[in-house]
Design a protein around this motif. Structure first.
Motif, mmCIF file in Angstrom:
data_model
loop_
_atom_site.group_PDB
_atom_site.id
_atom_site.type_symbol
_atom_site.label_atom_id
_atom_site.label_comp_id
_atom_site.label_asym_id
_atom_site.label_seq_id
_atom_site.Cartn_x
_atom_site.Cartn_y
_atom_site.Cartn_z
ATOM 1 N N VAL A 1 1.160 -0.818 0.318
ATOM 2 C CA VAL A 1 0.071 -0.512 -0.178
ATOM 3 C C VAL A 1 0.923 1.321 0.311
ATOM 4 C CG1 VAL A 1 -1.585 1.155 1.409
ATOM 5 C CG2 VAL A 1 -2.329 -0.755 0.749
ATOM 6 N N ILE A 2 0.828 1.895 -0.616
ATOM 7 C CA ILE A 2 0.910 3.439 -0.583
ATOM 8 C C ILE A 2 0.124 4.678 -0.537
ATOM 9 C CG2 ILE A 2 2.604 5.154 -2.074
ATOM 10 C CD1 ILE A 2 3.587 2.666 -2.346
ATOM 11 N N ALA A 3 0.355 5.043 0.731
ATOM 12 C CA ALA A 3 -0.978 5.623 1.132
ATOM 13 C C ALA A 3 -0.359 7.129 1.552
ATOM 14 C CB ALA A 3 -1.163 5.622 2.514
ATOM 15 N N HIS A 4 -1.186 7.838 1.367
ATOM 16 C CA HIS A 4 -0.555 10.006 0.778
ATOM 17 C C HIS A 4 -2.099 10.309 2.787
ATOM 18 C CE1 HIS A 4 1.139 10.360 -2.779
ATOM 19 N NE2 HIS A 4 0.055 9.430 -3.222
ATOM 20 N N THR A 5 -1.846 11.465 3.046
ATOM 21 C CA THR A 5 -2.341 11.542 4.114
ATOM 22 C C THR A 5 -3.015 12.787 3.315
ATOM 23 O OG1 THR A 5 -2.797 11.827 6.384
ATOM 24 C CG2 THR A 5 -0.980 12.717 5.429
ATOM 25 N N THR A 6 -4.310 13.057 4.776
ATOM 26 C CA THR A 6 -4.842 14.565 3.765
ATOM 27 C C THR A 6 -4.243 15.676 5.493
ATOM 28 O OG1 THR A 6 -6.454 13.982 5.586
ATOM 29 C CG2 THR A 6 -7.011 13.377 3.169
ATOM 30 N N VAL A 7 -4.087 17.119 4.621
ATOM 31 C CA VAL A 7 -3.890 18.198 5.026
ATOM 32 C C VAL A 7 -4.832 17.851 6.754
ATOM 33 C CG1 VAL A 7 -3.838 20.433 6.251
ATOM 34 C CG2 VAL A 7 -3.809 19.483 3.813
ATOM 35 N N ILE A 8 -5.601 17.685 7.771
ATOM 36 C CA ILE A 8 -6.182 17.033 8.662
ATOM 37 C C ILE A 8 -6.926 16.116 8.801
ATOM 38 C CG2 ILE A 8 -6.325 19.508 9.433
ATOM 39 C CD1 ILE A 8 -8.489 19.835 8.821
ATOM 40 N N GLU A 9 -7.202 15.344 9.573
ATOM 41 C CA GLU A 9 -8.108 14.388 9.966
ATOM 42 C C GLU A 9 -9.937 14.722 9.654
ATOM 43 O OE1 GLU A 9 -7.558 10.926 10.614
ATOM 44 O OE2 GLU A 9 -5.832 11.843 10.077
ATOM 45 N N PRO A 10 -10.269 13.880 9.113
ATOM 46 C CA PRO A 10 -11.506 14.403 8.604
ATOM 47 C C PRO A 10 -12.276 14.541 9.879
ATOM 48 C CG PRO A 10 -10.965 12.103 6.887
ATOM 49 C CD PRO A 10 -9.852 12.746 8.624
ATOM 50 N N SER A 11 -11.807 13.741 11.380
ATOM 51 C CA SER A 11 -13.279 13.983 12.196
ATOM 52 C C SER A 11 -12.869 15.913 12.641
ATOM 53 C CB SER A 11 -12.645 12.657 13.087
ATOM 54 O OG SER A 11 -11.697 13.296 13.695
ATOM 55 N N ASP A 12 -11.635 16.093 12.608
ATOM 56 C CA ASP A 12 -11.427 17.843 13.109
ATOM 57 C C ASP A 12 -11.749 18.572 12.647
ATOM 58 O OD1 ASP A 12 -9.803 16.511 14.286
ATOM 59 O OD2 ASP A 12 -8.122 16.924 13.287
ATOM 60 N N MET A 13 -13.239 18.305 11.086
ATOM 61 C CA MET A 13 -14.097 18.796 10.219
ATOM 62 C C MET A 13 -15.617 19.296 10.801
ATOM 63 S SD MET A 13 -12.348 19.780 7.136
ATOM 64 C CE MET A 13 -13.499 20.561 6.346
ATOM 65 N N ALA A 14 -15.401 17.881 11.561
ATOM 66 C CA ALA A 14 -17.480 17.774 11.658
ATOM 67 C C ALA A 14 -17.463 19.967 12.975
ATOM 68 C CB ALA A 14 -17.654 16.583 13.254
ATOM 69 N N ALA A 15 -16.779 19.805 13.675
ATOM 70 C CA ALA A 15 -17.232 21.370 14.013
ATOM 71 C C ALA A 15 -17.073 22.207 14.077
ATOM 72 C CB ALA A 15 -15.971 21.425 15.165
ATOM 73 N N THR A 16 -16.503 23.062 12.584
ATOM 74 C CA THR A 16 -16.063 24.042 11.660
ATOM 75 C C THR A 16 -17.312 23.875 10.523
ATOM 76 O OG1 THR A 16 -14.135 23.081 10.870
ATOM 77 C CG2 THR A 16 -13.880 24.811 13.332
ATOM 78 N N MET A 17 -16.779 22.631 9.620
ATOM 79 C CA MET A 17 -17.501 23.150 8.334
ATOM 80 C C MET A 17 -18.463 21.406 8.238
ATOM 81 S SD MET A 17 -14.310 24.103 5.900
ATOM 82 C CE MET A 17 -15.554 24.267 4.515
ATOM 83 N N GLY A 18 -18.389 20.538 9.133
ATOM 84 C CA GLY A 18 -19.357 19.690 9.358
ATOM 85 C C GLY A 18 -18.258 17.958 8.375
ATOM 86 N N ARG A 19 -18.914 17.063 8.804
ATOM 87 C CA ARG A 19 -18.845 16.008 7.862
ATOM 88 C C ARG A 19 -19.853 15.564 6.786
ATOM 89 N NH1 ARG A 19 -16.266 11.939 11.055
ATOM 90 N NH2 ARG A 19 -15.160 10.740 9.077
ATOM 91 N N PRO A 20 -19.312 14.527 5.789
ATOM 92 C CA PRO A 20 -20.098 14.407 4.956
ATOM 93 C C PRO A 20 -21.481 13.879 5.552
ATOM 94 C CG PRO A 20 -18.092 14.123 3.942
ATOM 95 C CD PRO A 20 -17.555 14.310 5.434
ATOM 96 N N THR A 21 -22.641 13.765 4.948
ATOM 97 C CA THR A 21 -23.622 13.515 5.255
ATOM 98 C C THR A 21 -24.791 13.109 4.231
ATOM 99 O OG1 THR A 21 -23.808 15.009 7.602
ATOM 100 C CG2 THR A 21 -26.354 13.902 6.521
ATOM 101 N N MET A 22 -24.841 13.857 3.449
ATOM 102 C CA MET A 22 -25.591 13.438 1.792
ATOM 103 C C MET A 22 -26.659 12.483 2.179
ATOM 104 S SD MET A 22 -23.298 14.916 0.110
ATOM 105 C CE MET A 22 -21.363 15.588 0.091
ATOM 106 N N ALA A 23 -27.566 13.287 2.297
ATOM 107 C CA ALA A 23 -28.679 13.145 3.135
ATOM 108 C C ALA A 23 -29.973 14.520 3.329
ATOM 109 C CB ALA A 23 -29.015 11.069 3.539
#
Length: 492
Positions: A429-451
């Protein structure tokens, strides 16, 4: 116009439904003319250090406070539509794109940048049938047809030496003329009588007539080297003699089955992430010995933690085949070849049959001379001398025939270079990471819900798509409500 207005200091966001608590009230006069959405109140008070106001059921942000004179204030306000129509907002069901509620960890959040730095992870899986030392598969035509044997390099050398050195003692005596009256197996071609006697011994006692030796090398059909452990392919419990046609060699070896050996190995996928980033930020490869490095579709494996690799190997031709599975679903079939043809060269001596045929030809000439001498009594002396010469010539011709060689070669030079590499199945596995963890987005910009969801079930950040609020509000207020819901707001 005199109205009662409540004032308070409320710590809230501009795009929040928080209403705050209002306990301080003043009797105010609305400056004329004024707007209900942007009213200006005239307040008599010692100080005016508030940031929010409430008149009836309408909530306002204080936009500006102007001191008119001592103890008199002009308070300019703007309607807080989210607080004012909070009940109507929460009573609605909207299509929610992002919120603090994450409906699934596998929904990708494409708003988060991906770093270009990479990490490497590898998980090997043992395939014990592979052995870089390998063994040779010798295919011969024997007494019972075509057979395959597992042999070593030493066995091949012994086999070649055995064929090269196979000259019956009787034939050696023919070549050397080693006549010994006390040895019934000795041969003498010096006179007609002894030549006939020797030929009779050859035919009845030596058993060397035939092409067993001459044909032995042609009974070797092929020889390949394979990087397998031989014990996985034995077709019997004990080794047995190797025959080249009817020629019994001095080599014993295990017979090899033409049936493939099959098994499977489980290999964990060394994921770095445990959410949608498996598909977006990770690349999965599987290394299959002798088949290559194959990239797998990561987005089809995100819910899987391991792969099952079924493998099948055939020692007779050195082929390998793989079936890669995730749970009970087949991802793909792959195949390769790992054999290396091995050349067997034999500088073969003349066969026993050819040696004897040469001897017989000499005997025939000796006998013919004797017959000719019997026709004319006057030629007996010359015939005797000729018989001796023919006998000597026979020995020379037989010796020349036996010393001649017939080079032959079975197979060709090949290779199995991959045997020098890892013999394990590996998932990489060759892995890249994101600038922040997705869970850190919940308080400021939310996480994908799409429903579609009832907004009453949500708290914190919420962003909708194509949201429209039904409320007893003016057109500009409805537009403001829709704009907040579709651009993102906080339910508090």
């Amino acid at each position: 116009m005199s109205v009662t207005v409540y004032f308070a200091n409320v710590a809230k966001k501009r795009n929040s439904t928080l209403q705050g608590t209002f306990t301080t009230s003043y009797d105010c006069v609305m400056k004329a003319p004024t707007s209900l959405d942007r009213p200006t109140f005239l307040v008599s008070a010692e100080t005016m250090d508030y940031n929010a106001a409430k008149m009836g059921n309408r909530y306002y942000f204080i936009d500006d406070v102007v001191s008119v004179r001592n103890g008199q204030w002009e308070v300019s306000c703007v309607l807080d539509v989210l607080a004012t129509y909070k009940a109507d907002i929460l009573a609605s069901t909207q299509y929610v794109c992002y919120s603090s509620y994450n409906s699934s960890p596998w929904l990708p959040d494409t708003r988060i940048p991906v770093l270009r730095t990479e990490e490497y992870f590898e998980q090997p899986g043992m395939v014990p049938v592979f052995d870089p030392s390998g063994f040779y598969v010798l295919t011969v035509t024997g007494k019972r047809g075509c057979e395959c044997y597992a042999v070593s390099k030493g066995d091949i050398d012994d086999l070649i030496s055995d064929i090269q050195d196979w000259v019956d003692d009787d034939i050696i005596k023919i070549l050397t003329g080693n006549y010994d009256p006390n040895n019934p197996q000795s041969y003498d071609f010096s006179t007609t009588e002894t030549a006939i006697e020797s030929l009779s011994k050859i035919l009845t006692q030596s058993g060397c007539i035939g092409n067993g030796y001459q044909n032995a090398p042609q009974m070797i059909r092929s020889c390949i080297w394979v990087p397998f452990s031989a014990s996985y392919f034995y077709s019997g419990s004990f080794p047995k003699k190797v025959y080249l046609g009817n020629y019994e060699t001095q080599i014993t070896a295990y017979a090899i089955s033409a049936a493939p050996y099959s098994n499977e190995v489980e290999v964990n996928i060394p994921w770095k992430h445990s959410d949608w980033r498996r598909a977006m930020c990770e690349t999965v490869y599987i290394r299959l010995p002798y088949a290559g490095l194959i990239q797998l579709a990561a987005d089809t494996l995100t819910a899987r933690d391991k792969l099952v690799v079924a493998y099948s190997m055939c020692a007779v031709d050195g082929t390998v085949a793989y079936q890669v599975k995730a749970s009970n679903h087949t991802i793909g079939y792959y195949a390769g070849s790992c054999s290396a043809p091995y050349a067997i060269g034999i500088n073969q001596r003349t066969g026993a049959g050819e040696v004897i045929q040469t001897a017989i030809a000499g005997i025939e000439r000796t006998l013919a001379t004797a017959i000719d001498s019997s026709l004319s009594p006057m030629s007996i002396a010359g015939a005797a001398a000729g018989a001796v010469l023919e006998g000597v010539n026979t020995v020379y011709q037989t010796a020349n025939a036996a010393m001649s060689t017939n080079p032959s070669c079975i197979g060709s030079i090949g290779g199995a270079a991959s045997a020098g590499l890892s013999q394990n199945v590996s998932v990489i596995v060759i892995a890249h990471t994101t600038v922040i963890e997705p869970s850190d987005m919940a308080a400021t910009m939310g996480r994908p819900t799409m429903a579609p969801m009832s907004l009453a079930s949500l708290t914190g950040f919420c962003q909708c798509a194509n949201a429209h609020i039904a409320a007893a509000a003016q057109a500009t207020e409805l537009n403001a409500l829709d704009m907040f819901l579709n651009s993102g707001f906080f339910i508090e």
